[in-house]
Each structure stands twice: as C-alpha cells, then as structure tokens.
Design a protein around this motif. Structure first.
Motif, PDB file in Angstrom:
ATOM      1  N   GLY A   1       0.664  -1.132   0.090  1.00  0.00           N
ATOM      2  CA  GLY A   1       0.194   0.011   0.170  1.00  0.00           C
ATOM      3  C   GLY A   1       0.747   1.228   0.132  1.00  0.00           C
ATOM      4  N   GLN A   2       2.162   1.022  -0.079  1.00  0.00           N
ATOM      5  CA  GLN A   2       3.064   2.243  -0.209  1.00  0.00           C
ATOM      6  C   GLN A   2       3.554   2.673  -1.539  1.00  0.00           C
ATOM      7  OE1 GLN A   2       3.117   3.346   2.879  1.00  0.00           O
ATOM      8  NE2 GLN A   2       3.222   1.778   4.108  1.00  0.00           N
ATOM      9  N   PRO A   3       3.836   4.032  -1.617  1.00  0.00           N
ATOM     10  CA  PRO A   3       4.337   4.390  -3.014  1.00  0.00           C
ATOM     11  C   PRO A   3       5.541   3.624  -3.426  1.00  0.00           C
ATOM     12  CG  PRO A   3       4.324   6.189  -1.496  1.00  0.00           C
ATOM     13  CD  PRO A   3       3.988   5.071  -0.809  1.00  0.00           C
ATOM     14  N   THR A   4       5.254   3.011  -4.671  1.00  0.00           N
ATOM     15  CA  THR A   4       6.223   2.248  -5.300  1.00  0.00           C
ATOM     16  C   THR A   4       6.557   2.668  -6.829  1.00  0.00           C
ATOM     17  OG1 THR A   4       5.422   0.611  -3.660  1.00  0.00           O
ATOM     18  CG2 THR A   4       6.778  -0.512  -5.573  1.00  0.00           C
ATOM     19  N   VAL A   5       8.110   2.306  -7.195  1.00  0.00           N
ATOM     20  CA  VAL A   5       8.169   2.317  -8.757  1.00  0.00           C
ATOM     21  C   VAL A   5       9.102   0.915  -9.004  1.00  0.00           C
ATOM     22  CG1 VAL A   5      10.037   3.520 -10.232  1.00  0.00           C
ATOM     23  CG2 VAL A   5       8.380   4.810  -8.799  1.00  0.00           C
ATOM     24  N   VAL A   6       8.343   0.680  -9.967  1.00  0.00           N
ATOM     25  CA  VAL A   6       8.993  -0.606 -10.799  1.00  0.00           C
ATOM     26  C   VAL A   6       9.668  -0.346 -12.030  1.00  0.00           C
ATOM     27  CG1 VAL A   6       8.538  -3.030 -11.254  1.00  0.00           C
ATOM     28  CG2 VAL A   6       7.252  -2.211  -9.359  1.00  0.00           C
ATOM     29  N   ASN A   7      10.924  -0.409 -12.017  1.00  0.00           N
ATOM     30  CA  ASN A   7      11.796  -0.257 -13.238  1.00  0.00           C
ATOM     31  C   ASN A   7      12.481  -1.519 -13.608  1.00  0.00           C
ATOM     32  OD1 ASN A   7      12.479   3.011 -12.074  1.00  0.00           O
ATOM     33  ND2 ASN A   7      11.029   2.442 -13.938  1.00  0.00           N
ATOM     34  N   ASN A   8      12.567  -1.548 -15.119  1.00  0.00           N
ATOM     35  CA  ASN A   8      13.299  -2.823 -15.773  1.00  0.00           C
ATOM     36  C   ASN A   8      14.840  -2.580 -15.358  1.00  0.00           C
ATOM     37  OD1 ASN A   8      14.713  -3.216 -18.591  1.00  0.00           O
ATOM     38  ND2 ASN A   8      13.726  -5.056 -18.066  1.00  0.00           N
ATOM     39  N   VAL A   9      15.566  -3.613 -15.520  1.00  0.00           N
ATOM     40  CA  VAL A   9      17.188  -3.607 -15.006  1.00  0.00           C
ATOM     41  C   VAL A   9      17.853  -2.633 -16.128  1.00  0.00           C
ATOM     42  CG1 VAL A   9      18.926  -5.029 -15.180  1.00  0.00           C
ATOM     43  CG2 VAL A   9      17.058  -5.700 -13.929  1.00  0.00           C
ATOM     44  N   GLU A  10      17.493  -3.088 -17.403  1.00  0.00           N
ATOM     45  CA  GLU A  10      18.283  -2.235 -18.382  1.00  0.00           C
ATOM     46  C   GLU A  10      17.983  -0.507 -18.127  1.00  0.00           C
ATOM     47  OE1 GLU A  10      17.368  -3.415 -22.687  1.00  0.00           O
ATOM     48  OE2 GLU A  10      18.823  -1.682 -23.431  1.00  0.00           O
ATOM     49  N   THR A  11      16.658  -0.335 -18.070  1.00  0.00           N
ATOM     50  CA  THR A  11      16.083   1.118 -17.811  1.00  0.00           C
ATOM     51  C   THR A  11      17.115   1.753 -16.907  1.00  0.00           C
ATOM     52  OG1 THR A  11      14.043   0.216 -18.316  1.00  0.00           O
ATOM     53  CG2 THR A  11      14.301   2.992 -17.460  1.00  0.00           C
ATOM     54  N   LEU A  12      17.013   0.999 -15.601  1.00  0.00           N
ATOM     55  CA  LEU A  12      17.764   1.338 -14.300  1.00  0.00           C
ATOM     56  C   LEU A  12      19.468   1.659 -14.427  1.00  0.00           C
ATOM     57  CD1 LEU A  12      16.253  -0.521 -11.723  1.00  0.00           C
ATOM     58  CD2 LEU A  12      16.080   1.954 -11.718  1.00  0.00           C
ATOM     59  N   CYS A  13      19.846   0.762 -15.465  1.00  0.00           N
ATOM     60  CA  CYS A  13      21.454   0.725 -15.600  1.00  0.00           C
ATOM     61  C   CYS A  13      21.695   1.921 -16.579  1.00  0.00           C
ATOM     62  CB  CYS A  13      21.917  -0.451 -16.426  1.00  0.00           C
ATOM     63  SG  CYS A  13      21.728  -1.945 -15.028  1.00  0.00           S
ATOM     64  N   ASN A  14      20.866   2.554 -17.147  1.00  0.00           N
ATOM     65  CA  ASN A  14      21.241   3.879 -17.776  1.00  0.00           C
ATOM     66  C   ASN A  14      21.483   4.857 -16.822  1.00  0.00           C
ATOM     67  OD1 ASN A  14      21.218   3.577 -20.847  1.00  0.00           O
ATOM     68  ND2 ASN A  14      19.163   2.674 -20.353  1.00  0.00           N
ATOM     69  N   LEU A  15      20.905   5.041 -15.752  1.00  0.00           N
ATOM     70  CA  LEU A  15      20.949   6.097 -14.951  1.00  0.00           C
ATOM     71  C   LEU A  15      22.546   6.729 -14.504  1.00  0.00           C
ATOM     72  CD1 LEU A  15      17.961   5.072 -12.560  1.00  0.00           C
ATOM     73  CD2 LEU A  15      18.088   6.689 -14.403  1.00  0.00           C
ATOM     74  N   PRO A  16      23.346   5.531 -13.925  1.00  0.00           N
ATOM     75  CA  PRO A  16      24.499   6.214 -13.925  1.00  0.00           C
ATOM     76  C   PRO A  16      25.090   7.172 -14.725  1.00  0.00           C
ATOM     77  CG  PRO A  16      24.528   3.921 -13.137  1.00  0.00           C
ATOM     78  CD  PRO A  16      23.071   4.343 -13.704  1.00  0.00           C
ATOM     79  N   HIS A  17      24.930   6.683 -15.915  1.00  0.00           N
ATOM     80  CA  HIS A  17      25.622   7.237 -17.177  1.00  0.00           C
ATOM     81  C   HIS A  17      24.905   8.610 -17.419  1.00  0.00           C
ATOM     82  CE1 HIS A  17      27.664   3.533 -17.336  1.00  0.00           C
ATOM     83  NE2 HIS A  17      26.454   2.946 -17.498  1.00  0.00           N
ATOM     84  N   ILE A  18      23.707   8.729 -17.375  1.00  0.00           N
ATOM     85  CA  ILE A  18      22.866   9.844 -17.543  1.00  0.00           C
ATOM     86  C   ILE A  18      23.295  10.963 -16.518  1.00  0.00           C
ATOM     87  CG2 ILE A  18      20.526  11.029 -17.578  1.00  0.00           C
ATOM     88  CD1 ILE A  18      19.653   8.476 -18.698  1.00  0.00           C
ATOM     89  N   VAL A  19      23.263  10.596 -15.298  1.00  0.00           N
ATOM     90  CA  VAL A  19      23.587  11.693 -14.102  1.00  0.00           C
ATOM     91  C   VAL A  19      25.264  11.841 -14.523  1.00  0.00           C
ATOM     92  CG1 VAL A  19      24.098  11.932 -11.837  1.00  0.00           C
ATOM     93  CG2 VAL A  19      22.016  10.531 -12.624  1.00  0.00           C
ATOM     94  N   LYS A  20      26.061  11.009 -14.470  1.00  0.00           N
ATOM     95  CA  LYS A  20      27.747  11.198 -14.784  1.00  0.00           C
ATOM     96  C   LYS A  20      27.715  12.309 -15.966  1.00  0.00           C
ATOM     97  CE  LYS A  20      31.672   8.534 -15.242  1.00  0.00           C
ATOM     98  NZ  LYS A  20      32.165   7.167 -15.289  1.00  0.00           N
ATOM     99  N   GLN A  21      27.064  11.874 -17.406  1.00  0.00           N
ATOM    100  CA  GLN A  21      27.361  12.546 -18.556  1.00  0.00           C
ATOM    101  C   GLN A  21      26.403  13.613 -19.110  1.00  0.00           C
ATOM    102  OE1 GLN A  21      30.448  11.066 -19.984  1.00  0.00           O
ATOM    103  NE2 GLN A  21      30.115   8.882 -20.121  1.00  0.00           N
ATOM    104  N   GLY A  22      25.300  13.599 -18.277  1.00  0.00           N
ATOM    105  CA  GLY A  22      24.282  14.800 -18.760  1.00  0.00           C
ATOM    106  C   GLY A  22      23.283  14.148 -19.915  1.00  0.00           C
TER     107      GLY A  22
END
Lengths: 451, 181
Positions: A210-231
């Motif tokens: 019953g709590q706020p929850t986000v479900v993301n696919n593995v490949e989607t998530l794995c893009n994040l470090p690179h987006i934050v690092k490189q813009g």
C-alpha cells in the motif's frame, strides 16, 4: 568507422564481474556520488526527464514521467509513509530475451549504483531486486555486490555522509511469467499469487504494502549512472533518432551468430541481423521475425530497413518490446512457431480473467489441430475471433493482447500456410512430426509436479 | 433418528504443532526473510524455497509448518505454492531436469533433446525415474536463447545441447554419489 559508445556494457565482465573497488576505479559510483552530493532529487528527476529515457522492459513509458507521479514529503511531514519502495524488475521471462541476465551477471554494481540514484530521486528507503528464480548466478553475484556496497556505505544508513538512507534486498521469484507485469510483481513480493491488480491506483501512489512504489526494468535503471555522470544531452546524442540512448539488441533462432549487442537506439533490423548476427545460418532463409520478444507482431523481410526504436517499429505494425529479435527461417513452420508461443502464454496465464484463461488454451487447441493436419476451414474464423476477444480493453492485463500479437500477424502474413495445413491435412515442414505429436500428447496430459 | 448433542460421543480434536517439522536453520532463514518484509506472509514464497532447498520438495507437513510459522491459512499458502512453477508439491528425483521449450529452443530443435532424454531415461514430462534419480519437467524460456537449446539441472545451466551431449550430461550426473545419502 565511428566508434560506438556502449555505456551499459562497457564494464560488463561475464567471467568475473568487477568488485566494488575495481568498479570504482573504472569510474563506477561517480553517477551516484554526483546525484547524492551535487543534485537535489528534483534536479535528478528533471535530468532523467530531459534525457528522454524510456522504459526498456517493453512498454517504453518515459521513466521521468513514471517517477514524477510519486508523492514527495518534507522530512517532518506526519503524513509521510514509513516506507517508499523501489523495485528492479529482473524477472526476465519474455521468450527470446536475455539482455537483463547479461547486465545482472556481468555488472551487478552498475544496477546497485543505478538503484541508489533512482531511490534518491523518488526518496525510496527500501528496494528489492525481483530476480527470476532460474538466474542463480545473477542472484549470487548481486548479493555479493550488495554486501560490498553495505561494507563501504553505498547502501544502508546515511550513504556517503549524506542524509539519504537506502536498504536493498534480492527477492528470488519462484517462476511465473506474469510476475513481469508490475502490479503482479508487487503481489508476488507480498507473498501472494501473482495476479495483476486493477489500475488505478497506480503503484506510484499505492503499490507494495500500500506504499508508494516504483518498478523499473533492469536495463532502464542501468542507464541512470551514465545519464547523471554525462548529462541529458550526451544521452540524447547517443542515438541518431528521436529516442535517446543505446539499446541492447539481441538475435536468436537460426542466425549465424546469435547474441546481443549494445547499439544506438534506432539501429535498423538489417544492421542487427546481418552485421552483428552475421545473417542467416548456412542453409536457412529469412522468413520473418518478431522484433522484441514473444509478445510482438511478426515483421517480414520487407521491413528490414526499419529502425528499431519505439515509434518506427510501431509504424510498421509491431512493437519494439525488449529488442530481442526472434528469427523465423524457412525450415521452421510458422504455424508450429505460433503454436509454441501460444502454448507458452496459455501456460503462463494467471487465470484471473476469462478471456485470457479460456482464450489462450482455446487458441492452443485450434492451432494444435491445424498443425497436426486435422484443422477445419472454420478454425481460421475461430482464431480471428479469439484475436478480437483477447484484445486490449477486454482483458485484465496485457498478457492476452501480447499473445494475440504474434497470432494475429501470423494469420495475416502467413495465411497461405494456415490454409495449406487445412487443405492438405498435414504440415509440410514436419521432418520430426512424430516427436512433435508425442510432445503435444505429453503436454496435454500435463506435468503435474507443480500442482 | 433423534439427534441429541448431550449423548453424542465427544469429537476428538488433535492439535499438531507443525512448526516442529522445520529445522532450526530453516526457521532462522525464514525469519530473516520475514525481517525484510512488512508482513509475515510476504515471506511465504521465500520460505517455500528455503524448505525445498533443504528437502528437495514441499510436502504437506512442510506446507502446514510454514503456514503456522507465518501465521497464515494453509489454503492460502497452498494457493501460492501451486501458482509458481519452481515449487514442487510432489516428491521429485535427486536431479530435476528443466528443459526449455520456449521459442528460441523450439526453432533450434529442443524436440530432439526431449526425445533423447525421453528415450534414455524412459520418462516424459512430470515423471520421475524408478531409482528416483531424475525428474523431467519442461520450463519456459531460460534466457539462454543465443545458446539454444538449453536446460537447467539443479543450479547449473546447460547450453547448446545436442541429442548426444545431453546423454553425456545425464550419465555424468547419474554416476555422482547421491547428495542425501
């Protein structure tokens, strides 16, 4: 030749994935560090929104938009829930798809880092990696990575001296395709049968417990470090098309070198199939293909120059799905292929809604009849009707419409094959007819071990 | 016949404490899973897997014991146990063969692998050999599509199977000492 940038897979090592220290010395955890120290959650959210990142699990929903629906609270707000959850969907069971396994086994720290960034953005304090039960090696390596991350304060309380705390656990599934549907996955995490839930409420508002929850696919998530690092601009520039970033494409079936490749989003089917997979294996001709896993419409050789991005594939009548090409050759019977796919969907239907529970086995029955040479003329009408009965809006979730996609498109593109089966009373491809018949008998008697 | 409550023989209700069927290590593993969830029953699936890992399969007694430990109705846990493909509610052999029968393995001929196993062991899907060494099951896509056909036995993935090498694999396993002896 221009060098292709492969952020997702550059640090993948299947033999022995990088330890935390090695991963850091290769530039790992810089994205997480930047997010935690330099950005507010809102700034990361805007960055991911601007990057144009879309979900890689099949639906292609913009990740930033998905996150933006999560309610945010001030630290002293009494209405704030005790837990907010982030779940990585690592329940990779789409037939013909094996990209997430590659990321999980080859670079577990990349996912851990990505989940720290995502959790920080939506202010989640607990996370689960929902891993399919058959991925034993991935489970072992993820747990190892999580342990290392705890030891060096990348997980746990006050990560790297900030106010942000996040706990991460691996949950191993006991195996069911429907767990990949995000609300079914949430039910499975709660220890229930994995029936999808009605939406709304959406998981971002009321998800796990019953709590706020986000479900993301593995490949989607794995893009994040690179987006934050490189813009965001860097990420957009990775692809020549309107969709941003890279995509892990795959090819299986009778191709020369089956495998997977990280390529710019929007690479054409022809390039993936002929440059990377080496074309068809000796003695086999291309008949058609499913562009993104089992639950996508067939495409034909005439579609080879279509870019593999969400919009372009939709324009020619299919879906990008998971980006895993399943290639049909001229020695495999299209009817048998559709029968195999439909059998999968019938077995994996959760049984909650009638169109899916009854429709998919009915389609299996009719297709089996046609494949075995005892089909009737009116069977084709039955199949067309089933495609309609199980289509979007008539079922509880997307499983049955996903099952319809290969069937409906096969009826359209390979109609002569279906008719020949019925007219001739046999399947002309069957060199191993006896094996198939005994298999059909076996599966109709049922393997009763799992109740 | 007159029906008189006072003259009826008392019904003898036997209460069994099923929790005693679980070992200390099983209980501690299950309690760890409980500790990372908001409710006790949320650990149900992991608990079934923990017990199955120890005992090979989930017997009625094990199921009742887990339900008691998690304070949930047995019927509900049974519903969960029978929903998932990887929970065995019948006794299985020492080695459970999960042969992938999804599309990539179909296109590359898993049927021949099925036939080879079927002929070699004399069992079809859902069956166990007489010596209780092998149980044969089908499995949905194992994520090894680039190296199809594939199967899993225990925690081991086997890829690029041929009717010949699959027999070698089975023979190797059959010659191993039984783990539970």
């Amino acid at each position: 030749m221009i060098e292709i940038i492969r952020p997702l897979t550059q640090l993948v090592n299947l033999q022995s994935p990088l330890s935390l220290n090695d991963y850091i010395s290769e530039g790992g955890y810089q994205g997480a560090s930047k997010a935690l120290h330099d950005y507010s959650p809102k700034q990361v959210l805007d960055l991911v929104g601007d990057s144009g990142l879309k979900g890689r699990g099949g639906a292609g929903f913009p990740t930033g938009m998905k996150w933006s629906c999560v309610p945010m609270f001030e630290a002293d707000d009494d209405n704030a829930p005790a837990f907010k959850y982030l779940v990585a969907n690592a329940d990779e069971m789409e037939p013909g798809t094996f990209k997430d396994r590659y990321l999980l086994e080859g670079a577990p720290h990349q996912l851990v880092e990505a989940m720290i960034i995502a959790a920080y953005t939506i202010a989640a304090n607990r996370g689960y990696i929902f891993l399919r039960g058959e991925y034993h090696l991935a489970g072992k390596r993820l747990q190892q990575a999580i342990n290392e991350a705890y030891q060096q304060n990348w997980l746990g309380k006050n990560i790297q001296g900030t106010n942000f705390s996040f706990d991460l656990y691996v949950h191993t599934s006991a195996g069911r395709y429907i767990c990949g549907e995000e609300t079914a996955l949430i039910n499975a995490l709660e220890g229930r049968r994995a029936n999808p839930r009605a939406k709304p409420p959406f998981p971002q508002i009321s998800g796990l417990f019953g709590q706020p929850t986000v479900v993301n696919n593995v490949e989607t998530l794995c893009n994040l470090p690179h987006i934050v690092k490189q813009g965001a601009d860097w990420f957009k520039a990775l692809s020549p098309n309107s969709d941003s970033g890279t995509k892990i494409y795959a090819a299986c079936g009778r191709v020369k070198s089956p495998g997977l490749w990280e390529l710019p989003m929007g690479t054409t089917i022809r390039e993936i199939l002929y440059q990377h997979a080496g074309g068809m294996a000796g003695g086999f001709k291309l008949r058609g293909l499913l562009p993104g896993g089992a639950s996508t419409d067939f495409l034909l050789p005439e579609h080879l120059d279509t870019p593999m991005d969400f919009d372009s594939i939709a324009k020619v009548g299919s879906r990008l799905g998971t980006g895993g090409l399943i290639v049909l050759d001229d020695k495999n019977c299209p009817v048998a292929m559709v029968l195999n796919l439909m059998r999968f969907f019938a077995q994996e239907s959760c049984g909650f809604c009638t169109p899916c529970r009854d429709g998919t086995p009915w389609a299996v029955e009719v297709l089996t009849r046609i494949e075995q040479g005892t089909g009737r003329k009116e069977d084709l009408d039955t199949l067309y009707n089933l495609c309609d009965f199980m289509w979007l809006g008539k079922t509880h979730c997307a499983l049955a419409p996903g099952a319809v996609e290969p069937l409906k498109s096969a009826l359209r593109y390979f109609s002569d094959e279906f008719e020949q089966h019925i007219d001739n009373g046999c399947c002309s491809y069957q060199q191993d007819n006896i094996v198939n018949k005994s298999l059909t008998l076996q599966s109709s008697q049922g393997g009763a071990v799992h109740g | 016949m007159e029906y008189n409550v006072n003259t009826m023989p008392p019904i003898n209700i036997v209460t069994i404490d099923y929790k005693q069927y679980l070992s200390v290590s099983e209980i501690s593993s299950i309690e760890h899973e409980v500790s990372i969830m908001e409710t006790r029953e949320a650990a149900g699936i992991e608990a079934l897997r923990i017990v199955q890992e120890q005992r090979g399969w989930v017997s009625d007694e094990s199921l009742y014991a887990i339900a008691d430990l998690l304070n949930m109705p047995e019927a509900e846990l049974e519903g969960v146990a029978t929903f998932y493909n990887l929970i065995y509610r019948q006794e299985v052999g020492q080695f459970v063969i999960h042969l992938c029968d999804s599309i990539a393995c179909h296109l590359t001929g898993y049927q021949q692998i099925y036939q080879a196993i079927n002929t070699h062991l004399g069992i079809g899907y859902g069956q166990t050999t007489g010596d209780k060494k092998f149980t044969f099951l089908s499995n949905v896509c194992l994520g090894g599509c680039d190296k199809a056909p594939t199967m899993i036995i225990g925690k081991q993935h086997y890829q690029q199977l041929t009717p010949e090498n699959v027999i070698d694999i089975l023979n190797d396993l059959a010659s191993q000492e039984s783990e539970h002896d």
